[in-house]
Design an enzyme around this catalytic site. Sequence first.
Site, PDB file in Angstrom:
ATOM      1  N   GLU A  45      -1.640  25.885 -21.506  1.00 27.32           N
ATOM      2  CA  GLU A  45      -0.492  25.154 -20.935  1.00 27.32           C
ATOM      3  C   GLU A  45       0.605  24.647 -22.230  1.00 27.32           C
ATOM      4  O   GLU A  45       1.833  25.229 -22.291  1.00 27.32           O
ATOM      5  CB  GLU A  45      -0.893  23.658 -20.736  1.00 27.32           C
ATOM      6  CG  GLU A  45      -1.683  23.824 -19.235  1.00 27.32           C
ATOM      7  CD  GLU A  45      -1.109  24.314 -18.108  1.00 27.32           C
ATOM      8  OE1 GLU A  45       0.265  24.590 -18.156  1.00 27.32           O
ATOM      9  OE2 GLU A  45      -1.822  24.617 -17.151  1.00 27.32           O
ATOM     10  N   ASN A  49       4.373  26.546 -22.509  1.00 26.13           N
ATOM     11  CA  ASN A  49       5.164  26.076 -22.817  1.00 26.13           C
ATOM     12  C   ASN A  49       6.215  26.263 -24.060  1.00 26.13           C
ATOM     13  O   ASN A  49       7.482  26.340 -23.808  1.00 26.13           O
ATOM     14  CB  ASN A  49       4.998  24.371 -22.678  1.00 26.13           C
ATOM     15  CG  ASN A  49       4.800  23.636 -21.528  1.00 26.13           C
ATOM     16  OD1 ASN A  49       5.000  24.544 -20.417  1.00 26.13           O
ATOM     17  ND2 ASN A  49       4.239  22.364 -21.471  1.00 26.13           N
ATOM     18  N   ARG A 105       7.849  27.467 -11.562  1.00 26.18           N
ATOM     19  CA  ARG A 105       7.140  26.508 -12.505  1.00 26.18           C
ATOM     20  C   ARG A 105       6.665  25.387 -11.605  1.00 26.18           C
ATOM     21  O   ARG A 105       7.511  25.270 -10.443  1.00 26.18           O
ATOM     22  CB  ARG A 105       7.561  26.065 -13.550  1.00 26.18           C
ATOM     23  CG  ARG A 105       8.263  27.244 -14.729  1.00 26.18           C
ATOM     24  CD  ARG A 105       7.163  28.461 -14.879  1.00 26.18           C
ATOM     25  NE  ARG A 105       5.932  27.782 -15.266  1.00 26.18           N
ATOM     26  CZ  ARG A 105       4.940  28.702 -15.708  1.00 26.18           C
ATOM     27  NH1 ARG A 105       5.325  30.018 -15.713  1.00 26.18           N
ATOM     28  NH2 ARG A 105       3.828  28.519 -16.363  1.00 26.18           N
TER      29      ARG A 105
END
Lengths: 142, 102
Positions: A45, A49, A105
């Site tokens: 994650e 990002n 997303r």
Amino acid sequence: MNKVTLKFKSRMENESFARITACAFLSPLNPTIEEMMEIKTIVSEAVTNAILHGYDSNPNKLVKLEIGYDDNGCVTMIISDSGNGIEDIRQAMEPLYTSKAELERSGMGMTIMQTFSDSFDVISRLKEGTSVVVQKQLQKSK
Amino acid sequence: MRVEKKKDVLTFYLNEDVDDYQISLIKEECIRLIDSVHPAKVILDFTDVSFVDSTGIGFVLARYKQCASNQCELVLRGLNQHHRVIFAMSGLFHLIKEEACL
Ligand SMILES: Nc1ncnc2c1ncn2[C@@H]1O[C@H](COP(=O)(O)OP(=O)(O)OP(=O)(O)O)[C@@H](O)[C@H]1O
Ligand SMILES: [Mg+2]
């Protein structure tokens, strides 16, 4: 007590390298399968990002991953980019908030990292970059 | 990714990693097939998936919306406990059903 720092290009194919490396480094602690999955997911994650939001998918920047652990099996991970930064951290942390809905997303990355860690902090400055700092206590193994 | 078409059911057998990089390699094909085959039902099969992150949530929700606009049902199959934990956080089980394995 032990620590490793990894710097790699912001190419999305490097994300799986990062999460697998994190697990390999932590293997002396004998994490459970569940802890391993959670750590992999946190790394995934944060790195995704950094590349997607921090660098707008520019593959020629650098992402940094620092992992350390102490004698008690407390793991600290810091994932940083020197990209766009986050204007409103509180909004970014809200479940289902995403600034890139057009890329399919879901806005769940921050929530997932928070759920899987014991302490989770986001440090960010606009146009300078973002670091996420995660701490996770592993179960005592014999 | 293996794709199977049986009668009016389209099944996507997803590969080991459902992360941003792997999804970027298969997304267009999934979109194209759902639009061109006009199935009555789409199955996303997770039996071989060992890793999934939020990219998987976004992908599943986007295919759900695509299917809904094509009057087609979307179900998930072969989920393990880790997949369920990740998906449940987003609330997607309120929209999408899980199908028992064959
Ligand atoms: N490293 C970063 N640099 C700049 N902005 C970021 C960074 N990380 C997160 N953000 C911002 O915070 C928002 C929320 O992040 P989060 O990971 O929760 O969702 P997402 O990445 O948009 O979707 P998902 O993670 O579900 O695929 C992002 O949409 C983005 O606007
Ligand atoms: Mg994210």
